[in-house]
Write a protein that holds these residues in place. Structure first.
Motif, PDB file in Angstrom:
ATOM      1  N   ARG A   9      15.034   9.132   0.894  1.00 29.36           N
ATOM      2  CA  ARG A   9      15.037   9.568   2.293  1.00 29.36           C
ATOM      3  C   ARG A   9      15.512  11.019   2.415  1.00 29.36           C
ATOM      4  O   ARG A   9      14.960  11.789   3.203  1.00 29.36           O
ATOM      5  CB  ARG A   9      15.910   8.641   3.137  1.00 29.36           C
ATOM      6  N   GLU A  28       3.781   9.038   4.558  1.00 21.01           N
ATOM      7  CA  GLU A  28       5.125   9.615   4.605  1.00 21.01           C
ATOM      8  C   GLU A  28       5.544   9.926   6.044  1.00 21.01           C
ATOM      9  O   GLU A  28       6.721   9.820   6.391  1.00 21.01           O
ATOM     10  CB  GLU A  28       5.179  10.877   3.745  1.00 21.01           C
ATOM     11  N   GLU A  31       6.621   6.668   7.254  1.00 17.81           N
ATOM     12  CA  GLU A  31       7.914   6.354   6.632  1.00 17.81           C
ATOM     13  C   GLU A  31       9.064   6.917   7.455  1.00 17.81           C
ATOM     14  O   GLU A  31      10.032   6.219   7.770  1.00 17.81           O
ATOM     15  CB  GLU A  31       7.983   6.963   5.228  1.00 17.81           C
ATOM     16  N   LYS A  44       8.487   2.497   2.470  1.00 16.57           N
ATOM     17  CA  LYS A  44       7.217   3.025   1.962  1.00 16.57           C
ATOM     18  C   LYS A  44       6.130   1.947   1.890  1.00 16.57           C
ATOM     19  O   LYS A  44       4.996   2.192   2.329  1.00 16.57           O
ATOM     20  CB  LYS A  44       7.401   3.673   0.587  1.00 16.57           C
ATOM     21  N   ALA A  47       4.825   1.343   5.409  1.00 25.27           N
ATOM     22  CA  ALA A  47       4.025   2.475   5.883  1.00 25.27           C
ATOM     23  C   ALA A  47       2.640   2.465   5.247  1.00 25.27           C
ATOM     24  O   ALA A  47       1.620   2.655   5.925  1.00 25.27           O
ATOM     25  CB  ALA A  47       4.744   3.786   5.573  1.00 25.27           C
TER      26      ALA A  47
END
Length: 224
Positions: A9, A28, A31, A44, A47
């Protein structure tokens, strides 16, 4: 073995700061949005699953509640985060037309309609009410219809226009199929509304059928 999840992160945040997020992959972007919904788990896979299920980032943001709930691992908290981002897009686009003569800023209106309803999977009608200077004074979501039919209530539109003192209107609806050609029903309903508007001195400027990538203007095609 090195744990690549550790510090992920932080690395993603640094990547965003480095170039305003321009180098992010679509998953991303999701995310980072999902971090607010999941404080500790790896988001992830969620997403990536969203992108895979809907086909694009744009379609994720335009998915409805039921469709999002059918994706494994997507909580209502995550859905609320996605909906808030969509609303940020819509409201930002609306600000671009809020205080300007819409008739002189047509491309901005089209951009707003693309963002707000162009990619939705159900037909939606937007009614844009304007004053004598063609500035926005109100906007209604007239109806949420089924995929193949959207009733347009002429009487309700006229009543609303008279109530707020609107002198001109634009109506728009999306075609979830992606085909912007008007149906016979679209043409008939537009004519009914045009006649009703003309009888009381309200200008029906246009009826726009919109998708995310194209549009059909009744006025440009001489159907109005």
């Amino acid at each position: 073995m090195k744990n690549y999840k550790k510090g992920h992160r932080k690395r993603l945040r640094e990547k965003i700061i480095l170039d305003n997020g321009q180098s992010l992959l679509d998953y991303e972007v999701l995310e980072h949005i999902l971090y607010s919904a999941y404080s500790r788990i790896d988001v992830k896979p969620i997403a990536k699953s969203l992108i895979e299920n809907f086909g694009s980032l744009n379609k994720v943001f335009n998915a409805d509640l039921e469709a999002l709930q059918n994706v494994d691992g997507v909580s209502n908290t995550a859905i609320s985060a996605i909906f808030c981002v969509k609303q940020a897009f819509v409201r930002s686009a609306r600000e671009e037309i809020k205080d300007l003569p819409i008739i002189d800023n047509w491309e901005k209106l089209l951009d707003y309609l693309r963002i707000s309803i162009g990619s939705l999977n159900k037909e939606n009608f937007r009614v844009i009410y304007m004053n004598k200077k063609y500035r926005l004074i109100a906007e209604d979501l007239q109806n949420i219809g089924t995929v193949d039919q959207t009733p347009l209530y002429v009487r309700e539109i006229i009543k609303r226009a008279l109530l707020i003192g609107s002198t001109s209107i634009v109506i728009s609806h999306n075609h979830p199929s992606g085909d912007t050609q008007p149906s016979n029903s679209d043409i008939s309903l537009t004519r009914q509304l045009a006649e009703a508007c003309q009888s009381i001195g309200i200008e029906l400027i246009d009826h726009i059928i919109i998708t995310f990538s194209s549009y059909f203007s009744f006025k440009e095609n001489r159907l109005l």
